[in-house]
Design an enzyme around this catalytic site. Sequence first.
Site, PDB file in Angstrom:
ATOM      1  CE  LYS A 203     -13.547 -27.298   4.909  1.00 40.47           C
ATOM      2  NZ  LYS A 203     -12.316 -26.583   4.597  1.00 40.47           N
ATOM      3  N   GLY A 262     -13.632 -23.708   1.286  1.00 40.76           N
ATOM      4  CA  GLY A 262     -14.972 -23.456   0.755  1.00 40.76           C
ATOM      5  C   GLY A 262     -14.945 -22.719  -0.572  1.00 40.76           C
ATOM      6  NE  ARG A 263     -10.554 -18.074   0.428  1.00 37.23           N
ATOM      7  CZ  ARG A 263     -10.464 -18.301   1.738  1.00 37.23           C
ATOM      8  NH1 ARG A 263     -11.539 -18.633   2.425  1.00 37.23           N
ATOM      9  NH2 ARG A 263      -9.301 -18.217   2.366  1.00 37.23           N
ATOM     10  CD  GLU A 348     -14.053 -16.133   2.944  1.00 31.55           C
ATOM     11  OE1 GLU A 348     -15.096 -15.657   3.397  1.00 31.55           O
ATOM     12  OE2 GLU A 348     -13.995 -17.253   2.421  1.00 31.55           O
ATOM     13  CG  HIS A 379     -23.316   3.029 -20.128  1.00 32.17           C
ATOM     14  ND1 HIS A 379     -23.275   4.076 -21.018  1.00 32.17           N
ATOM     15  CD2 HIS A 379     -23.014   1.910 -20.837  1.00 32.17           C
ATOM     16  CE1 HIS A 379     -22.995   3.602 -22.227  1.00 32.17           C
ATOM     17  NE2 HIS A 379     -22.818   2.293 -22.146  1.00 32.17           N
ATOM     18  CE  LYS A 493     -19.188 -18.700   8.687  1.00 34.65           C
ATOM     19  NZ  LYS A 493     -18.806 -20.033   8.237  1.00 34.65           N
TER      20      LYS A 493
HETATM   21  O1  F6P Z   1     -18.273 -16.551   4.618  1.00 32.95           O
HETATM   22  C1  F6P Z   1     -17.364 -17.164   5.442  1.00 32.95           C
HETATM   23  C2  F6P Z   1     -17.283 -18.624   5.225  1.00 32.95           C
HETATM   24  O2  F6P Z   1     -16.536 -19.114   6.300  1.00 32.95           O
HETATM   25  C3  F6P Z   1     -16.671 -18.997   3.886  1.00 32.95           C
HETATM   26  O3  F6P Z   1     -15.317 -19.203   3.951  1.00 32.95           O
HETATM   27  C4  F6P Z   1     -17.449 -20.222   3.512  1.00 32.95           C
HETATM   28  O4  F6P Z   1     -17.376 -20.482   2.155  1.00 32.95           O
HETATM   29  C5  F6P Z   1     -18.828 -19.854   4.010  1.00 32.95           C
HETATM   30  O5  F6P Z   1     -18.586 -19.201   5.240  1.00 32.95           O
HETATM   31  C6  F6P Z   1     -19.783 -20.981   4.203  1.00 32.95           C
HETATM   32  O6  F6P Z   1     -19.297 -21.921   5.125  1.00 32.95           O
HETATM   33  P1  F6P Z   1     -19.872 -23.387   5.139  1.00 32.95           P
HETATM   34  O7  F6P Z   1     -19.645 -24.004   3.817  1.00 32.95           O
HETATM   35  O8  F6P Z   1     -19.146 -24.087   6.239  1.00 32.95           O
HETATM   36  O9  F6P Z   1     -21.357 -23.284   5.438  1.00 32.95           O
END
Ligand code: F6P
Length: 529
Positions: A203, A262-263, A348, A379, A493
């Site tokens: 994204k 993103g999610r 998240e 199991h 990040k």
């Molecule tokens: O893992 C953290 C995150 O910010 C998620 O929210 C997102 O889906 C992922 O990183 C990847 O981000 P991008 O699509 O910007 O590469």
Amino acid sequence: MTTALTHSPVWQELLGHDDTEHAGALLGADPGRVERYCLHHEDLRVDLSRHPVTDSTWERLLRLAEERGVPGRIEALFSGASVNESEGRPALHTALRSRPDASIHVDGEDVIPAVYEELQRMAAFVEALRSGDVRGYDGRPLRHVVNIGIGGSEAGVTMAHQALADGDEPLRLHTVSGVDGRELAAVWGRIDPAETLFCVASKSFSTLETLTNARTAWAWLEAEAGRPVPEQFVGISANESAMADFGIPAERRFRIWEWVGGRYSLPSTMGLPLAAVIGMERFNELRRGMRAMDEHFRSAPAAQNIPLLLGLLGVWQISLRGATGHVVLPYHPGLRRLPAYLQQLDMESLGKSVTRDGQPVDYPTGTSCWGEVGINGQHSFFQWLHQGTGRVIAEFLVPVEEGGLPERHAGLNLASALGQVQALCQGQAPQGSGPEAEHHRYEGGRPVTLILFRRLDAYTLGRLLALHEHRVFVQASLWGINPFDQWGVELGKRVAKGLAPVARGEAPPPAEADAATRQALRWAGCWGA
Ligand code: F6P
């Protein structure tokens, strides 16, 4: 200081509510309970009768939803209001699967025409790819798709591919997310460079892992072909200029929008690698399933609204009864990545400690969310579910039609799931007396949600995913938190980017590196030798 939630009269009522009854006893005492506490959406059956709630708990919980303005939040979500307050934008994943004749305005502009324009571009490309019209540098049709992305730009594609692909498709999907290079190196052995499409899915188009892998893939392909091969790269992003700067040709750039989390992005062009393998028709079935659940969520009466009731139960179990987790137990090997997918969605979104207006919360919010294919979990960790001291919400997802299984296997999956569900709820009194017998005491009363469905197909998978998106939204609305930002992850990040030159031995630690980080980098031999 108390928040509006803990201050509310119905919350106080719920706190004082006698909820000590055992769900097994409640089931035994009330012949109409299962029917009353089972919810249906077409052929989806959601059984809530094994939670220790009574009619009066439900009555209070439904009042809580009203009092917390959940119906208004739902309308705000669907209509494109700025429900992601901390980032000042809407969260319009529902627009990605809405009807083409819908209209939803953001900043005065209807977003639906752009959504469909992009989906049509994607459909044309997918069609060309699947029919062999997209060719590699030596003229052969492409047969492999490598998705380079992480988090929301990978998890949905991988999960849905495992659930829906049957192995006979014209294209093979490979996914690469981690940055250590081994995943990518393993892919080289499985693909032919002249037959491979790389999808760089991000994204932001700035994620360290993704861009590093994409650059390595670009260089590898260039070395194999003897020239740069931009036409074998696709970009999927909200950052058009970064895709262009990377070298992705305009006709290979697919767009998503800042208002897609993103999610929550699977039904957008983020799903291109999935659609390339399973076909546009089934991808659209997945979107239609999501839309069907959206419509249910938006219009079903509160007492039959599945995401609403699951969200209420989540808040009740976590904030008022001390549940510390949500375990996802699909009884289908194709759903083995579903727990990981839902983990990102849930944790998240709900891992927040302040309300939307920045007040610290005075109640527990999101818990851990984890899981495993149910039959395997039986199991390993089910012992802890049965007799451990922790409390988690156990969600069983079980298909009832097995279709074509050898006679010897018939019915065993369903029997296993139902057996565990009953044992978790009913438990068992000690057999005999004395300490020995105590080992055989199962107190039961463990909170279980049982979701039965006919078969695992794209439509049903879509319904299940949207159901959880909305369940999470309800929990966030009740808690008053924002489920659409992730500032904690952003911090990690940023710090990692600052440390990368040090870990590569190119620079000393930056001022913000603390003593333990400096020592770890020194111990690893990155600086100060
Ligand atoms: O893992 C953290 C995150 O910010 C998620 O929210 C997102 O889906 C992922 O990183 C990847 O981000 P991008 O699509 O910007 O590469």
